[in-house]
Design a protein around this motif. Structure first.
Motif, PDB file in Angstrom:
ATOM      1  N   ILE A 424       0.979  12.112   8.963  1.00 47.81           N
ATOM      2  CA  ILE A 424       0.730  11.320  10.177  1.00 47.81           C
ATOM      3  C   ILE A 424      -0.347  10.267   9.945  1.00 47.81           C
ATOM      4  O   ILE A 424      -0.178   9.105  10.295  1.00 47.81           O
ATOM      5  CB  ILE A 424       0.305  12.237  11.346  1.00 47.81           C
ATOM      6  N   ASN A 425      -1.446  10.684   9.359  1.00 41.89           N
ATOM      7  CA  ASN A 425      -2.615   9.813   9.254  1.00 41.89           C
ATOM      8  C   ASN A 425      -2.762   9.209   7.859  1.00 41.89           C
ATOM      9  O   ASN A 425      -2.675   9.918   6.853  1.00 41.89           O
ATOM     10  CB  ASN A 425      -3.885  10.613   9.601  1.00 41.89           C
ATOM     11  N   TYR A 426      -2.990   7.904   7.857  1.00 44.93           N
ATOM     12  CA  TYR A 426      -3.222   7.157   6.628  1.00 44.93           C
ATOM     13  C   TYR A 426      -4.379   6.208   6.906  1.00 44.93           C
ATOM     14  O   TYR A 426      -4.453   5.615   7.986  1.00 44.93           O
ATOM     15  CB  TYR A 426      -1.974   6.379   6.212  1.00 44.93           C
ATOM     16  N   LYS A 427      -5.256   6.061   5.947  1.00 46.83           N
ATOM     17  CA  LYS A 427      -6.457   5.261   6.197  1.00 46.83           C
ATOM     18  C   LYS A 427      -6.722   4.300   5.042  1.00 46.83           C
ATOM     19  O   LYS A 427      -6.402   4.594   3.885  1.00 46.83           O
ATOM     20  CB  LYS A 427      -7.665   6.181   6.402  1.00 46.83           C
ATOM     21  N   ILE A 428      -7.319   3.165   5.402  1.00 46.53           N
ATOM     22  CA  ILE A 428      -7.700   2.172   4.402  1.00 46.53           C
ATOM     23  C   ILE A 428      -9.194   1.925   4.511  1.00 46.53           C
ATOM     24  O   ILE A 428      -9.725   1.680   5.597  1.00 46.53           O
ATOM     25  CB  ILE A 428      -6.932   0.856   4.605  1.00 46.53           C
ATOM     26  N   LYS A 429      -9.846   2.028   3.365  1.00 43.47           N
ATOM     27  CA  LYS A 429     -11.271   1.700   3.298  1.00 43.47           C
ATOM     28  C   LYS A 429     -11.404   0.260   2.809  1.00 43.47           C
ATOM     29  O   LYS A 429     -10.906  -0.108   1.760  1.00 43.47           O
ATOM     30  CB  LYS A 429     -11.976   2.650   2.328  1.00 43.47           C
ATOM     31  N   TRP A 430     -12.050  -0.563   3.619  1.00 43.76           N
ATOM     32  CA  TRP A 430     -12.302  -1.959   3.265  1.00 43.76           C
ATOM     33  C   TRP A 430     -13.797  -2.140   3.194  1.00 43.76           C
ATOM     34  O   TRP A 430     -14.537  -1.487   3.918  1.00 43.76           O
ATOM     35  CB  TRP A 430     -11.686  -2.886   4.300  1.00 43.76           C
ATOM     36  N   CYS A 431     -14.236  -3.039   2.357  1.00 48.93           N
ATOM     37  CA  CYS A 431     -15.672  -3.123   2.111  1.00 48.93           C
ATOM     38  C   CYS A 431     -16.379  -4.225   2.880  1.00 48.93           C
ATOM     39  O   CYS A 431     -17.578  -4.438   2.714  1.00 48.93           O
ATOM     40  CB  CYS A 431     -15.920  -3.286   0.614  1.00 48.93           C
ATOM     41  N   GLY A 432     -15.645  -4.954   3.703  1.00 48.48           N
ATOM     42  CA  GLY A 432     -16.294  -5.916   4.583  1.00 48.48           C
ATOM     43  C   GLY A 432     -16.781  -7.185   3.916  1.00 48.48           C
ATOM     44  O   GLY A 432     -17.481  -7.983   4.547  1.00 48.48           O
ATOM     45  N   GLU A 433     -16.415  -7.387   2.641  1.00 53.69           N
ATOM     46  CA  GLU A 433     -16.888  -8.599   1.983  1.00 53.69           C
ATOM     47  C   GLU A 433     -16.223  -9.831   2.588  1.00 53.69           C
ATOM     48  O   GLU A 433     -15.087  -9.775   3.035  1.00 53.69           O
ATOM     49  CB  GLU A 433     -16.625  -8.561   0.466  1.00 53.69           C
ATOM     50  N   LYS A 434     -16.940 -10.934   2.588  1.00 58.54           N
ATOM     51  CA  LYS A 434     -16.399 -12.170   3.151  1.00 58.54           C
ATOM     52  C   LYS A 434     -15.231 -12.658   2.300  1.00 58.54           C
ATOM     53  O   LYS A 434     -15.288 -12.654   1.071  1.00 58.54           O
ATOM     54  CB  LYS A 434     -17.495 -13.237   3.193  1.00 58.54           C
TER      55      LYS A 434
END
Length: 748
Positions: A424-434
Motif C-alpha cells: 500500500i505505502n511507498y515513499k520517496i526521500k528527496w533532499c530539498g536541493e534547489k
C-alpha cells in the motif's frame, strides 16, 4: 522472502551504511556507484558518480554510487548493535519455531514468507525513520540491528532448506517452486552479515575507503579541515577544474589513500570470498555473482554485448579526445589514441558529462534551461513525471511524494525510493536541493518514481517475487521514462522549460546523454571483467597491471602517472571494497533501449528512435505493465519476451538510438582530426617562417643601430656627419663632390 528496493544499476551488498547488506549485483551517481543493500526496498539516487540511483529493494540494493555518510556510519566503531530488542528476539523465536515444525517444503516456505514480510515491514519502518532523521543515534542503531536480523533470516531460509528439504527441492517438478528455490538460494548466498568473520576484510577495506581524506593541492601543511579534502571535495574538483596538474595530483593522492592501502589485504579478501562461493558449489565468487543473471554463458554474453557497443564508444572517445586537445594539449601530445584518466571530469573517468561544456557539438546552443520567471520545485518535477506515467495508463503514484521536503535537509542526504512491504505505502526521500539543471532534476525524479511504479506493479505477488527478474531490470525500466521525459521533444512541451527548437539542440542533448551512458558501460565491463579474472585466478600477482591492460584495451583510458603493483587502482571504487558487482550498468542500459525500441515499434513510430515519444500511448504503457507485473515470478527471458517479443539481449536499440549522433560525430571527428593534423604538419613551416622573419628584423635593426653609432664617432672626430657615405663617395670626382655631398646628405 521480503520485497526489495532497487537502485539505479546494480544489486550489491551492504547498503545504506550501517549494516545493510548487498547481495551481489550493480549510478550514478552515482548512482549508482554504482548499486545493493539488504533489500530494504529502497532506491537511493546517488548523484555522485552519475546522477543515478541506488535501489534498495527489501532484499538488495542495486545502485550504490556514493553512500559516503552511510558508510561512515556503518563503519563507525562507536556504532552500537542492539542485541536485545524485543522485536528482533521475537523474529528469532519465530524462525526457530518454524525450523522445528515437521512441515512439508511448501508449508515451510509459506511460513517463512510470512515471517520475512513482517521483518521487511519492520526493517523499512526503521530505515525510513532513520533516513528522515539521520542525526538520531537511536534510530540509526535500531535500523542497523533490524537490517542485520533481516539478512540473518535470509541466510537461515536457505540454510534450513539445504538441511531439511534438499532432496524434496531437487525432485520437485513444480516450476514455480523451483523459481522460489532459486531466488532463496540467490539471496541466501549473497547476503553476508556485517559483523560476521566472513566480512573481516570487507569491513577493513570499507573503513579505509569511507574515511579517506587527502591533503589539499599545494597545501604546505595538512593537519586541519581547511587543508584536507574529503572524497566529495575531490569529486567536486574533478567536475569543475581544468587544471591538469591539480587533477593529476588529486587522482594519485586519492588512490594512494585507498587502493594502495587496500592492496595488502585484497588477496585475503579474494580467498575468503572464493571459499564462501565454493561452499555453495560455485567455482569462485565471480560465478556466484553471475548466477543472479540466469545465463550459463554470461561471460561470453557480456563480451559480445560490449564488442557490439564498443565502436560507438570508440567514436565518442575519438571525438572527445580531439576536442580536449585545445584545453589539455600537453596531456594529449602522444599519438597513442589514449586519454589520461584525470581529464574526463570524473574521479573514476566512468561518466563524462562534467566535460560537456568543453566538447559540445554546438557550444552556442544551450541545453534546456528553467524558463524565465519560473521556479521549479521538487513537487513540480514529480507531478510532471506522474502525469507522464498516467498518460500511458499507469496509476498515479502521487501519494509517494506528497510529504517531500522542499528545503535542504542534511549535507549528506541521499534521494531514495522505498517499498514499505505492505502493498500500500511507498515513499520517496528527496533532499530539498534547489533545482538548477532541469534535465538532471527531471531525470532523477523519473528514476525515483519509476522504481515506485515497479513496486506497485508487482505488489500483489508473493513476497519472494517482488523484484525484477534479474539485477538489471529495475534500473532499465526506471530509466526508460527518464530518457523519454528529458528528450528535447518532450522538454519543449513543459511550460517551465526553455529549449531551442533546432536540430542542433537535439544533437547536443544526444551527446550529453552519450557522455553518461557509454563511458559507464565500458567502465562496468572492465571493472567486473577484472574482478571475474581475479576471482578465477586467485594466485594472480599483477593485479594492477591487469587492470590497466583491460582499461586501455577496452576503453583507451590510461593512468596519468606511472603505476606499479604496490597500487590497486580498482579499489578506489566503493563497489570493489564492498564486494558489490557492477556489470548491471552495462546490462541495464542494453535493456533500457531494447525495450524502448520494441514499444516504439508497437505504437507504429516512424523516424529516428531518439524522436520517439510514448507520451499518451496506452498500448506502450500496457506492454511495460505486463512485464513489470510479472516481477521475479518468471525468468528474465520470459519477462523480456512479454515486453519485446525477444528472448535475448540485443544492442540494436542503443545503437539505433544514437545512430544519428554517430553519423554526425563521425563526420565532425574526421574534420577535427584533419584540422589538427594539418596544423601539426604546418606548424614547423609556420615556425620556420616566423624564425626567419624575426632573424631578418633583428639583423636589420642591428645594422641601423650600428650605422647610427658610426655616424656619431665620425662626427666626434671632426669628419662629416655622413661618415659612411664619405667613404663610399671617395671614388667620386671631386668636381661633383659638393653637389653629391649635399644631395647625399639630404637624401640620407
Amino acid at each position: 522472502m521480503m520485497p526489495f528496493c532497487k537502485t539505479f544499476c546494480f544489486s550489491t551488498m551492504i547498503a545504506i551504511t550501517i549494516a545493510l547488506q548487498f547481495p551481489g549485483n550493480p549510478n550514478s551517481e552515482m548512482s549508482a556507484d554504482e548499486r545493493n543493500m539488504s533489500r530494504i526496498n529502497k532506491t537511493i539516487d546517488q548523484s555522485d558518480e552519475s546522477g543515478h540511483e541506488i535501489e534498495i529493494d527489501g532484499d538488495e540494493t542495486r545502485d550504490k554510487k556514493f553512500l559516503d555518510f552511510a558508510m561512515k556510519t556503518v563503519l563507525d566503531p562507536d556504532t552500537i548493535i542492539i542485541k536485545n530488542d524485543d522485536v528482533i528476539e521475537n523474529f528469532k523465536i519465530q524462525t526457530e519455531e518454524i525450523d522445528k515444525e515437521n512441515a512439508t517444503l511448501e508449508t515451510f516456505m509459506d511460513e517463512m514468507d510470512k515471517l520475512s514480510l513482517d521483518v521487511c515491514k519492520t526493517s523499512q519502518e526503521a530505515l525510513w525513520a532513520y533516513v528522515t532523521d539521520t542525526n538520531n543515534e537511536f534510530k540509526k542503531n535500531k535500523m542497523v540491528s533490524i537490517a542485520a536480523e533481516e539478512d540473518e533470516i535470509k541466510k537461515q531460509y536457505w540454510t534450513i532448506i539445504k538441511r531439511k528439504y534438499l532432496i524434496e527441492a531437487q525432485d520437485t517438478n513444480d516450476l514455480r517452486l523451483k523459481r522460489k528455490l532459486r531466488i532463496i538460494k540467490e539471496r541466501g548466498t549473497n547476503v553476508q552479515m556485517p559483523q560476521s568473520k566472513q566480512r573481516e576484510e570487507i569491513d577493513t577495506m570499507q573503513r579505509i575507503w569511507s574515511r579517506v581524506t587527502v591533503c589539499a593541492y599545494n597545501a604546505t601543511v595538512c593537519n586541519t579541515e581547511e587543508t584536507s579534502q574529503t572524497m566529495n571535495d575531490v569529486i567536486s574538483i574533478f567536475k569543475s577544474s581544468n587544471d591538469s596538474k591539480e587533477l593529476k595530483y588529486y587522482w594519485k593522492a586519492y588512490r594512494d589513500a585507498t587502493g594502495k592501502k587496500v592492496r595488502p589485504i585484497f588477496k585475503d579478501y579474494v580467498d575468503r570470498m572464493n571459499t564462501v562461493a565454493e561452499s555453495e558449489n560455485f567455482r569462485d565468487a565471480g560465478e556466484m555473482w553471475r548466477y543472479n543473471f540466469e545465463d550459463d554463458d554470461f561471460i561470453n554474453t557480456v563480451v559480445e554485448l560490449w564488442k557490439e557497443v564498443k565502436p560507438l564508444y570508440d567514436l565518442l572517445h575519438r571525438y572527445v579526445r580531439v576536442k580536449l586537445k585545445s584545453v589539455y594539449s600537453d596531456d594529449l601530445q602522444n599519438d597513442n589514441r589514449l586519454i589520461p584518466a584525470h581529464i574526463l571530469g570524473n574521479l573514476w573517468a566512468q561518466e563524462w558529462q562534467a566535460i560537456y561544456p568543453l566538447v559540445a557539438l554546438y557550444p552556442d546552443v544551450e541545453r534546456a534551461q528553467i524558463a524565465r520567471n519560473h521556479s521549479v520545485s521538487a513537487k513540480k518535477l514529480f507531478d510532471t513525471v506522474d502525469n507522464f506515467h498516467r498518460s500511458i495508463g499507469f496509476e498515479s503514484a502521487s501519494d509517494s511524494y506528497q510529504d517531500i521536503k522542499e528545503i535542504p535537509t542534511t549535507a549528506n542526504c541521499l534521494p531514495s525510493s522505498h517499498d514499505m512491504c505492505d502493498g500500500i505505502n511507498y515513499k520517496i526521500k528527496w533532499c530539498g536541493e534547489k533545482v538548477t539543471d532541469v534535465t538532471v532534476g527531471l531525470s532523477r525524479a523519473a528514476r525515483l518514481l519509476g522504481h515506485v511504479q515497479y513496486f506497485r506493479h508487482y505488489r500483489d505477488l508473493q513476497p519472494l517475487f517482488r523484484d525484477g527478474p534479474n539485477p538489471a531490470f529495475h534500473d532499465a525500466i526506471s530509466d526508460i521514462v527518464a530518457v523519454q521525459l528529458t528528450s528535447p521533444h518532450q522538454m519543449r512541451t513543459l511550460e517551465f522549460v526553455e529549449m531551442d527548437e533546432c536540430p542542433e539542440a537535439t544533437m547536443n542533448h544526444l551527446l550529453w546523454l552519450a557522455l553518461e551512458k557509454l563511458p559507464l558501460m565500458g567502465y562496468a565491463f572492465v571493472l567486473d571483467k577484472w574482478r571475474w579474472d581475479v576471482f578465477a585466478n586467485s594466485s594472480m600477482e599483477n593485479l594492477n597491471e591487469h587492470w590497466w591492460n583491460l582499461r586501455i584495451a577496452e576503453t583507451m583510458i590510461s593512468p596519468p602517472v606511472p603505476r606499479n603493483e604496490s597500487d590497486l587502482d580498482p579499489a578506489s571504487k566503493y563497489h570493489v571494497v564492498s564486494h558489490v558487482q557492477y556489470m548491471t550498468y552495462l546490462v541495464s542500459h542494453i535493456l533500457e533501449f531494447q525495450i524502448l525500441r520494441a514499444i516504439c515499434k508497437r505504437v507504429n513510430h516512424t523516424g529516428p528512435l531518439h524522436e520517439c515519444s510514448i507520451h499518451g500511448e496506452k498500448e506502450a504503457g500496457k506492454l511495460l505493465s505486463d512485464g513489470m507485473s510479472l516481477g521475479a515470478s518468471e525468468d528474465w527471458r520470459t519477462v523480456l519476451q512479454t515486453m519485446t517479443g525477444e528472448t535475448k539481449l540485443s544492442t540494436a536499440g542503443i545503437l539505433e538510438y544514437f545512430s544519428t549522433l554517430q553519423t554526425l560525430l563521425d563526420a565532425e571527428t574526421a574534420r577535427l582530426e584533419n584540422l589538427s593534423e594539418d596544423m601539426d604538419k604546418s606548424a614547423p613551416i609556420v615556425v620556420g617562417i616566423i624564425v626567419i622573419i624575426l632573424t631578418f628584423l633583428m639583423v636589420l635593426l642591428y645594422c641601423i643601430r650600428k650605422r647610427d653609432i658610426l655616424n656619431r664617432m665620425f662626427a666626434f672626430c671632426g669628419l662629416r656627419k655622413n661618415g659612411s657615405l664619405d667613404i663610399v663617395t671617395n671614388e667620386i670626382s671631386h668636381s661633383k663632390s659638393n653637389e653629391v655631398e649635399g644631395i647625399s646628405e639630404d637624401k640620407v
